[in-house]
Structures are given as structure tokens and as C-alpha cells.
Scaffold this active site. Structure first.
Site, PDB file in Angstrom:
ATOM      1  N   SER A 150       6.608  -8.579   6.995  1.00 17.75           N
ATOM      2  CA  SER A 150       5.308  -8.035   6.624  1.00 17.75           C
ATOM      3  C   SER A 150       4.654  -7.335   7.817  1.00 17.75           C
ATOM      4  CB  SER A 150       4.419  -9.132   6.058  1.00 17.75           C
ATOM      5  OG  SER A 150       3.217  -8.602   5.547  1.00 17.75           O
ATOM      6  N   ASP A 303       1.126  -1.377   5.100  1.00 18.59           N
ATOM      7  CA  ASP A 303       1.814  -2.161   6.129  1.00 18.59           C
ATOM      8  C   ASP A 303       3.317  -1.893   6.054  1.00 18.59           C
ATOM      9  OD1 ASP A 303       2.363  -3.552   3.791  1.00 18.59           O
ATOM     10  OD2 ASP A 303       2.041  -5.527   4.668  1.00 18.59           O
ATOM     11  N   ASP A 305       6.087  -3.205   4.963  1.00 20.07           N
ATOM     12  CA  ASP A 305       6.865  -3.321   3.732  1.00 20.07           C
ATOM     13  C   ASP A 305       6.096  -2.805   2.515  1.00 20.07           C
ATOM     14  OD1 ASP A 305       5.176  -5.602   3.882  1.00 20.07           O
ATOM     15  OD2 ASP A 305       6.482  -6.719   2.520  1.00 20.07           O
ATOM     16  N   ASP A 307       3.375  -3.520   0.860  1.00 25.75           N
ATOM     17  CA  ASP A 307       2.805  -4.324  -0.228  1.00 25.75           C
ATOM     18  C   ASP A 307       1.294  -4.508  -0.063  1.00 25.75           C
ATOM     19  OD1 ASP A 307       2.870  -6.147   1.868  1.00 25.75           O
ATOM     20  OD2 ASP A 307       3.932  -7.715   0.758  1.00 25.75           O
TER      21      ASP A 307
END
Length: 582
Positions: A150, A303, A305, A307
Site C-alpha cells: 500500500s 497511492d 496500488d 486503492d
């Protein structure tokens, strides 16, 4: 220093066991350098496979993220899948982000799945986490994994596990997988020899299917056609968002997108930011500076990734300000529900939203005002997905509009079962286009929303408590708060204690208790007479205890938004002092 026996034993196992020569050489280098602290930290425990998967600093050792710790986790997952779906063709999807070693880790996991006779769909290159969630459902997989940490610093990587509904694993599968992972005691138990015939590369076809679903979320394409040149500045913060966000915005009809070029190339070193976290203004600064130069209408950031999403807007003085996670979730909920109503699509009997217990209650206010259901869950989108799963099982045709949490995540529609910054970026841009079409900014829309529902102000502080003593301190703090709740907060009496660990709500005036329906979790909430809420929650992935503050007050037409916010911020600071957290 002399290492404890179990640490020395693990070091010896790595030096003499079935590990690659580069790993052994690194251990020998640390030994020669006398770096005993680094060696101890790398081997004093096994990297924990938690309810969501793995996350840790990359490097050699049992307490590090590497091909062996990932391999043992993957083998444990394989064993559980083979037990859970006997006699079936088992399929998994594998994706990864832009972090260092992410591609190698994804290929390693794919190889282990294939060696266990499992069919693997591996993305040909990096993709957003929500697309992995979509792919599991789209291809009928029983599970999936995404290699990501993340928004953690560059030294970290991780591994999240999903089940066949596209959501991260929940009970009983989470604990069952942990048990199988913990049963793998040696790398010799891991089947590393890949079966290439079982691994299928995927990419453009899945992208197209996913983007079609995202495009169908648009509620007001007419406003976008009129405001197609809305000036948007976007940064993927060196992450996966660059693969999908520009394409999705173009599908919606936006044709004036300005990408922050210094942050456009995926790079696990995240060279322009200390931490690739859209919650932090310093990570957003390049985008805000570019927006200022261009006189843009909107800033969006995702961010690594993709999400979670952060947004920037201009206030009434033309200054760029960031919108926090609660405000973003509230704006999206308000827009989705009210736009559906205006389009004649809102069904009060079947439509619903979901938000977590530490997210602003303005989301519940929006639902009540429009006569639809609002469900609350524990923190995490796997619980929001759980509500959708329960509603689908009832088969009553209920429709999930959207849901979110304070930590910059939002999920629109049910084709994905995790937070999705790609679709969120598109609907945020649509919100801004609709506002501009009516002669207003997104900031003015937010102010008007709070005039309608009352002004909510939220804040969060995290106290880091490292090591074994730190973990004990966190438990002591929770025990003290549980046994001796504060009598008042910010000048208002505390009237109710919600204890999600003991699953009871206690009226502190009468002592009367009633059950809490949610799953057991170590969270405490204190509700005051004036409608304020303070929540205490130890982090599940970091050595931290988090305190969430949510205050509300009436917000009259003549009152300045900034002044009203400052008043509530002052009361939050008072509560922090009262609880001795500052």
C-alpha cells in the site's frame, strides 16, 4: 551479543539449508560486519501472516519479506485451497504494484500455485489492487493475491489474500489459512518448481472488462459533456494508478487531464516523496503546485496500488486545500445518493450504503435524509464486502450504492469488493463537473453539504509503541479506558460506551447494557451527550494505537466554514489534552 538459541538456530538453518547463495552471502556479510542488531531483528521471529496476509521490510531472514517467507505463505494458502475445493479446478489471480521486487514476488507466487496444480492468471505487468478484486470475480477464481504494501515506505512489501467473492479473506478462512501457513515449518515444504503450462498471462482483455464496469457508474454524463474540459491534475505517486486512471477518466469523457510527469513513471524507490501516501500534504505538493500554475479545477492522487485517493480543491479565496478522507467519503456518498434521486433511479426500499464505525456519521445522515438504509461495519473493506455478500444471499434485489472509510478509501458499485481509487477518481471528477456546470466549485459543494447536515469535524492521532513493551502499553491503555471511561469529553458528558471486544453497548448513566451485533474487535467508542464520538483502536498491522475524533455542531448560513472548523478543531485539541494523548 550472544543471540537467543532460537535466533541462532534460524540463522544456522538459513546458512546450511535450501536457500540461495545470495541470501547466505548477505547473512555472512552482516556477521562479518558485526551487525548483530540487524541479524537479531531479521531472525528473532517469523514474519507474521495476519488476517490480511504479509507485510514487512524486504531482506534476508525469517522476519523479512523475501521469496522464502512469501513462498511459505503461498504454500500454506495452496494447501488450504486444495482442502477447500476438492475435485475442482482451482484458479487464482495474481497482481502486483510498483514496489521493489514486486514483479519477482508475483512471479514466485504464481510459480508456487502452478506447482501445486492450480491454474494461475498472472497480470503481464503492474495493475491496481481493485482490478485484482474484479478479476477474481470476472474469471471465476477461488482466490487471488496482490503483492503490495500500500502506502508504506519503500523498504516494505507485502502480500494480500482474497477469496472467491473478490474480497479480502474473512472468518473462517482467514484463521484457517493462518493455521496452514504456520504449519509450513521449512522451505523444503514449498513447491517452487513452476509449471509454465498452468500460468496464463492476462492484461488488455481484463482492463477492457474492468473499464466498462467503471464507465457504467457514471450518473450524469450530460454534465460531463458540457464540462469535458474540466482541468484535472493527477498524480499516481509512482504507482499503478497510471495504468488505469487516465484511461477511465477518458472513458467518462474528460479530455483535459494533466499528469504530474515527475511522478508518472512507476518506481518503487518513490524518488519524489518520503512516503507515497495521499493522506500527507507533502506527497501531494507537486500536484498542488502544478494545479496552482495551471489554475486547475481539481487535484487527484492515488497511492501505489491505487486503492486510495486524495483530492485537492480551491477554497473561496482561491487557495488550494486538501479534502480529508471523511470529507471525501461524505461528498461521494452525498453525490451518489442525491444524483440517483435526481435521475429517478433511487429506490428507497432497496438502495443502501455502508460505512465503518470510525468514519464520519454524516454518511448515515445522508442515507436517513434520502430514506435509504445505512449499514455500519468494523474497519476494513472486507467487512463492507461482507454486508454486500449478506444482502446478495437474501436475494431481495437490494442495491449497494457505495461505501467508504476515513482512511481515503471508497468503493462504488459491487463489481469490485475492495476500495477502488480508479472509480473514485472518476466519480470525484464527475462531482466537480456537475458542480461547475451549476456555477459552483467542489469546495462550495462541500460547504453546502455541511450546511444541510451540520458541520462534522474529524481528526486522528496515532501513538507508536514499539517492541514488546510497546505492545503491552497499548493493551494497558485499552484496559484502563475500558475499566475507567472518561466522565466527559470536550465539556460534554460521556453517555455511552461501545465495547466491540465485549460486544456490548453500555449506558453510563443507567448502567444498562445492550448487545452489539458486529464481529468481535478490540475497539472502544465513547459517545457524548452533544453527539461527539471518540474511538480507540489498536492497529492490526503496525505498533500503534489510533484515536479517532468526530465532533459535530450546527452550521448556520452566516457562519464562516473555516471559523466553524477552527472551533471544532479547538475542542478536539481540548479532548486530546483531557485524555493525556498529546
Amino acid at each position: 551479543m550472544a543471540f537467543p538459541d532460537h535466533v541462532q538456530q534460524k540463522i544456522n538453518t538459513w546458512l546450511s539449508g535450501n536457500y540461495d547463495e545470495a541470501s547466505k552471502a548477505e547473512i555472512q556479510r552482516l556477521q562479518a560486519a558485526g551487525d548483530e542488531e540487524a541479524l537479531n531483528d531479521a531472525f528473532y521471529r517469523d514474519l507474521e501472516f495476519g488476517t490480511g496476509g504479509l507485510r514487512g521490510i524486504m531482506g534476508v531472514g525469517s522476519n523479512r519479506m523475501n521469496r522464502y517467507t512469501l513462498g511459505m505463505a503461498t504454500q500454506g494458502l495452496c494447501n488450504y485451497l486444495l482442502q477447500s475445493f476438492p475435485g475442482q479446478e482451482i484458479k487464482v489471480a495474481v497482481a502486483h504494484d510498483s514496489r521493489l521486487n514486486s514483479r519477482t514476488f508475483a512471479e514466485t507466487a504464481a510459480g508456487i500455485f502452478s506447482a501445486n496444480g492450480i491454474t494461475v492468471y498472472l497480470f503481464e505487468e503492474l495493475r491496481p489492487t481493485p482490478e485484482l478484486s474484479f478479476t477474481i470475480r470476472h474469471l471465476g477464481c477461488q482466490s487471488g493475491v496482490v503483492v503490495t504494501a500500500s502506502h508504506n515506505p519503500k523498504e516494505y512489501n507485502g502480500y494480500k489474500v482474497y477469496w472467491n467473492d473478490g474480497a479480502q479473506v474473512v472468518a473462517p478462512h482467514d484463521q484457517n489459512i493462518i493455521r496452514e501457513v504456520n504449519a509450513i515449518q521449512s522451505v523444503d515444504a514449498v513447491k517452487f518448481a513452476a509449471d509454465p503450462a498452468k500460468i496464463h498471462l492476462i492484461g488488455a482483455d481484463i482492463d477492457e472488462a474492468y473499464l466498462r464496469e467503471v464507465q457504467q457508474l457514471s450518473i450524469n454524463p450530460e454534465a460531463i459533456r458540457r464540462q469535458h474540459d474540466l482541468k484535472i491534475v493527477y498524480t499516481p505517486l509512482h504507482g499503478t494508478g497510471i495504468t488505469m486512471v487516465p484511461k477511465a477518466l477518458a472513458r467518462f469523457g474528460f479530455d483535459n487531464l494533466h499528469i504530474v510527469q515527475e511522478q508518472a513513471t512507476p518506481d518503487g524507490n518513490f524518488p519524489t516523496v518520503k512516503s507515497p501516501n495521499p493522506e500527507e500534504k507533502v506527497a501531494m505538493q507537486m500536484a498542488l503546485d502544478q494545479a496552482q500554475q495551471l489554475d486547475a479545477d481539481l487535484v487527484i492522487a492515488t497511492d501505489p496500488d491505487a486503492d486510495r485517493v486524495g483530492i485537492g480543491v480551491k477554497n473561496t479565496r482561491g487557495e488550494w486545500v486538501l479534502v480529508n478522507g471523511n470529507q471525501t467519503a461524505a461528498l461521494l456518498t452525498h453525490y451518489l445518493v442525491s444524483a440517483r434521486q435526481q435521475a429517478g433511479k433511487l429506490d428507497r426500499d432497496k438502495d443502501y450504503i455502508v460505512y465503518t464505525i470510525v468514519t464520519s456519521d454524516v454518511l448515515g445522515d445522508v442515507a436517513r435524509r434520502h430514506g435509504i438504509r445505512a449499514y455500519q461495519t468494523l474497519t476494513g473493506f472486507k467487512y463492507i464486502a461482507g454486508i454486500i455478500r449478506e444482502q446478495e444471499a437474501l436475494n431481495q434485489g437490494h442495491y449497494y450504492i457505495g461505501g467508504g472509510e476515513e482512511s481515503y478509501g471508497f468503493m462504488i458499485g459491487s463489481f469490485v469488493r475492495d476500495k477502488d481509487a480508479v472509480s473514485a477518481c472518476c466519480l470525484i471528477a464527475e462531482m466537480a463537473a456537475v458542480a461547475k456546470d451549476q456555477g459552483r466549485t467542489l469546495y462550495e459543494e462541500m460547504v453546502q453539504m455541511y450546511r444541510t447536515y451540520g458541520l462534522y469535524q474529524e481528526d486522528l492521532i496515532s501513538l507508536t509503541k514499539k517492541g514488546q513493551r510497546g505492545a503491552e502499553e497499548i493493551q494497558e491503555m485499552m484496559a484502563q479506558l475500558r475499566q475507567n471511561p472518561p466522565a466527559s469529553l470536550g465539556g460534554s458528558p460521556v453517555v455511552q460506551l461501545l465495547d466491540y471486544q465485549q460486544q456490548v453497548a453500555r449506558d453510563l448513566r443507567t448502567g444498562q447494557e445492550s448487545p452489539l451485533e458486529l464481529e468481535r474487535s478490540n475497539v472502544l467508542q465513547f459517545l457524548t451527550e452533544d453527539g461527539s464520538k471518540v474511538s480507540a483502536r489498536p492497529s492490526g498491522t503496525e505498533p500503534k494505537i489510533k484515536f479517532y475524533f468526530s465532533l459535530k455542531q450546527p452550521f448556520a448560513d452566516g457562519q464562516s466554514f473555516e471559523q466553524a472548523q477552527q472551533q471544532l478543531s479547538g475542542r478536539i485539541r481540548q479532548i486530546i489534552q483531557e485524555m493525556q494523548l498529546g
